[in-house]
Design an enzyme around this catalytic site. Structure first.
Site: not given
Length: 892
Positions: A751, A826, A859
């Site tokens: 991330s 995502d 994610h």
């Protein structure tokens, strides 16, 4: 090459020894002292490692040596010649000259010296063999062990109940019974038998959660949840009648849209719920009132939209009952102007993919694009809800033609420039509501005190951080109302606010007082308020006072601000606490660095101690594996700032030997990776796996949290610049250490950490040989507006900053091995970020990177076994790129 054996099987392993380097804090894991040696047939001998010799092989080698030496001189002819010479010797003894005697004496002296040296060396070698530690044959901690629940600490959750005496908690047992237990040790009681919860066919219904009405007459049961985003889901709800023992559905008809959120009133048994984005009140579970009528795919009432769920409230809840249950405040989100983002779902949870992917549409405001328009509404259920003039205001039931009007907040910020960051009732009835309003870029905050009956309010305090220090205002919900008492005669509320550059505990009394009474101060930060005991006049909170890497529980008095620790400060610790409804008891969770445990404690009684979880299974499992050790400290980067760091040192760590190094990074504003929590995850694998045995380094550079605003806010308007500089400086520092192979440094992150690993690659500093980025942002113009603009301002006002933040220079990608990973489903960091970077690499003609996409994963990358696969591929990539402790490989 498979670096960790079969992905679903056991692994061959080596032994290890504790580090001899000075530890700055207690190690998180105990390991057995021993030296490392190779037992794997395909592994190279470990360099500069003491090897235990096989005694039989040693003597065999000696015999072979003498046989080889003799074979070069002996023959049948020699044996005969020797015999003849020997016979002559006995026949006539030779006569020695003075020279002969001198030579013999010299040779004898050499023989004596040789024998003496041999004896000394033999004794020394024997001594080393005797004192050499036994080889540790326990297996190493490998990738598969990450997914073995035996190596995961268990944390129990106590659902404290406002039933009977303080200290009662509930749980659902294996039979589906709701059981109430009192911490006083009395016999647990079945509150609701699971066998009573049945469907029309008399089959028992499984439920995953329950909530008891405040009058204890009904229980709301949650079943059949269907996940939406990170926190949101809809579900089927049932109501159990404690008097009739009957179950009925919350909704009237089975084919109705599912409920998205539900909440009991604080008194009686009235429910508020959101269905199809409209708000309803189920008064006394007898009469339904529809409160809003405009719910639609782009209109949310009492329920957060995607960006508020993700970035503001970290929850779906956007409705708040007044303490007396006579009024209901809620937010309305209008996403009409928010642009749509689409992405496909290829497999659609099927083994065989459908011919046409399912298209997901979400309203996602990207930086610079319209946010949802948010408004505050108050639904008054009964007359007299409030004080003074409010008593005379009649209650009007809303209708589709005459909907509830919004509370006027136009004097704070324009609707398109407004974020409602927190809502809290500041009363014992329904006469006052606190509302925290921020501007769009979240550097200016106004606190409004609203009169619910008049739908109006006034600003009671504000903070313009943008003008004060140029930084942002942290997003948090920390208001806590304090009723009038002898400790706080005029009542008020608690908040966590900025006190000389650090987050501290503030008491505002009375409620409309703009000046705080600081209950804490100093160069450290309060992280959360755990509970308030208004009868004792105490607030309980978690802070990083002892160390920014630790968390301890403290109490402070509301009148004198006397502060006391409630956890031991003599040893490193990271604690959290959950208090009972009366704040007389608390579940204390020790989360590291040693094996976590949980105890129930009683306020004011140090002798009371109830073990809830010891994690003995984890402790036993750890003894069966060779694990890394950890150490913490600070490192001076740039000669002007001390940054926290943490190292994982491999089993058998020898500071005189060279090790490959893996940096793990996150680095997002206000975040923290370096802390004292127990960790036995991917970093432990990379440090302990047999063929890897990396030194894993984590450094929290500028922008990270719990070290004050001066450390956090320099990254504003230039994300990725200073954070990248700090990781490169850290890499340069570690590359000079004697136990580091400076040619084999790698960095990875997920991330924001993936963004950091990518920015480090772009910087082309020549420090790292490999980088891995999982689900990275590669251009913050692709990320959501609420998060991005908090730190980067609007793109129209900071165009140069956004351009510098984006990854655009591909030169650095030619000079190291880069691995890019993303999930195609995502919803948070869109795979668009990865596709954009791939296009830039393609245009640049770069052939050195590798790419792996995980079908339909969001994610967290968990769909279809992806979570196991990703860690295997990350470790495999590193081994193929820069090798491990056993051998160095590089295919370029």
């Amino acid at each position: 090459m498979n670096l960790t054996g079969q992905r679903s099987g056991g692994y061959q392993s080596l032994a290890g020894k504790d580090s001899e380097i000075e530890e700055l804090l207690e190690t998180v894991i105990a390991t057995q002292p021993s030296h490392a040696s190779s037992s794997s047939s395909d592994a190279a001998v470990l360099p500069t490692t003491v090897q235990r010799k096989n005694l039989n092989a040693y003597y065999s080698d000696s015999e072979d040596y003498y046989e080889d030496d003799n074979s070069s001189t002996y023959s049948d002819h020699d044996e005969k010649h020797y015999a003849r010479d020997s016979e002559a010797v006995f026949q006539e003894p030779p006569k020695l000259t003075r020279g002969n005697r001198a030579c013999l004496a010299f040779l004898g002296l050499l023989l004596v010296i040789w024998v003496g040296v041999a004896v000394v060396l033999g004794i020394a070698r024997l001594n080393r063999l005797v004192h050499m530690p036994m080889e540790d044959m326990r297996p190493f901690f490998e990738v598969d062990d990450m997914f073995n629940t035996s190596f995961s600490p268990k944390y129990d959750f106590l659902a404290w109940m406002p039933i009977g005496a303080d200290g009662v908690y509930s749980r659902i047992d294996s039979n589906g019974d709701i059981v109430l237990t009192n911490v006083d040790g009395s016999e647990p009681k079945v509150f609701l038998p699971g066998a009573n919860v049945t469907d029309a066919n008399n089959e028992q219904i499984d439920f995953f959660a329950f909530r008891v009405s405040p009058d204890e007459k009904f229980v709301l049961l949650s079943t059949q949840a269907r996940k939406q985003w990170r926190h949101s889901f809809n579900a089927t709800y049932l109501i159990y009648d404690m008097s009739s023992y009957k179950v009925r559905p919350l909704l009237e008809h089975a084919d109705e849209p599912l409920v998205e959120h539900v909440a009991w009133s604080p008194v009686g048994h009235t429910l508020a719920y959101v269905q199809n984005n409209n708000l309803y009140v189920y008064e006394d579970l007898t009469t339904r009132h529809q409160v809003t009528f405009d719910g639609a795919p782009g209109i949310f009432n009492g329920l957060t939209d995607w960006v508020y769920e993700e970035e503001v409230y970290t929850s779906t809840n956007a409705l708040w009952w007044s303490p007396d249950g006579t009024a209901l405040a809620f937010l309305r989100f209008d996403e009409t102007e928010v642009p749509e983002f689409h992405f496909p779902i290829f497999m659609n949870n099927q083994k065989q993919a459908p011919a046409y992917p399912r298209d997901i549409m979400m309203k996602y405001p990207k930086a610079g694009y319209p946010n949802p328009i948010v408004s505050l509404h108050i639904h008054r259920l009964k007359a007299g809800a409030g004080a003074g003039a409010a008593d005379a205001v009649p209650v009007v039931a809303p209708t589709a033609a005459n909907p509830l009007k919004a509370v006027d907040l136009s004097y704070t910020f324009a609707a398109t420039n407004m974020i409602i960051a927190e809502v809290k009732w500041a009363t014992v009835d329904s006469s006052a509501l606190l509302v925290k309003v921020q501007n769009r870029v979240q550097n200016h905050e106004k606190v409004v005190l609203v009169d619910p009956a008049q739908y109006k309010g006034k600003v009671i305090r504000e903070w313009d951080a943008g003008k004060e220090d140029g930084g942002w205002i942290d997003m948090q919900q920390s208001y806590y109302y304090i009723a009038p008492s002898k400790f706080v005669p005029e009542g008020g509320y608690l908040d966590i606010g900025n006190n000389a550059g650090y987050n501290h505990l503030a008491l505002y009394t009375p409620v409309d007082n703009p000046q705080p009474k600081w209950l804490t101060n100093g160069e450290w930060e309060v992280s959360e308020i755990s509970a308030v005991d208004e009868k004792l006049g105490k607030v309980y909170f978690i802070s990083a006072e002892k160390s920014s890497m630790e968390r301890h529980l403290y109490s402070a008095t509301l009148d004198t601000a006397e502060r006391r620790p409630m956890t031991s400060l003599t040893e490193p610790g990271y604690y959290s606490a959950s208090f009972s409804t009366g704040a007389g008891y608390y579940l204390l969770s020790y989360r590291g660095p040693e094996v976590p445990w949980q105890k129930v404690k009683k306020v004011g009684d140090e002798k009371f101690n109830m073990d809830l979880e010891t994690n003995s299974q984890l402790e036993a499992a750890m003894k069966e594996k060779q694990l890394p050790t950890r150490r913490w400290g600070t490192v001076d980067l740039g000669g002007e700032r001390e940054c926290n760091y943490m190292e994982f040192l491999p089993p058998g760590f020898n500071p005189a030997e060279k090790h490959p190094v893996l940096f793990q990074v996150y680095g997002g504003p206000g975040s923290q990776l370096v802390d004292a929590q127990f960790q036995l995850g991917f970093s432990a694998v990379m440090s302990a796996a047999e063929k890897l045995r990396y030194v894993v380094v984590v450094v929290d550079g500028r922008g990270t949290g719990y070290k004050g605003r001066k450390f956090r806010i320099p990254v504003v308007n230039q994300l990725g610049k200073l954070e990248t500089e700090d990781q490169i400086l850290a890499g340069k520092h570690w590359s000079t250490l004697p136990y580091v192979d400076h040619k084999r440094l790698a960095i990875w992150g997920w991330s924001y950490g993936g963004f950091m690993a990518t920015k480090v690659t772009e910087a082309d500093a020549g420090v790292f040989s490999a980088a891995m980025a999982v689900a990275p942002v590669t251009d913050f113009r692709f990320y959501d507006a609420v998060y991005t603009e908090r730190y980067m301002n609007l793109p129209s006002l900071n165009a140069a900053g956004y351009e510098a933040t984006a990854v655009t220079n591909m030169t650095g990608f030619e000079n190291l091995d880069y691995f890019l990973v993303h999930g195609t489903g995502d919803d948070n960091v869109h795979v668009q970020n990865t596709y954009s970077l791939i296009d830039r690499l393609t245009v640049a003609g770069n052939h050195r990177y590798k790419l792996h996409v995980f079908t339909d994963s969001d994610h967290s990358i968990r769909a279809h076994n992806a979570n196991h696969e990703i860690y295997w591929r990350l470790s495999e990539f590193l081994y193929e790129s820069i090798g491990g402790y056993v051998e160095e490989l590089h295919h370029h």
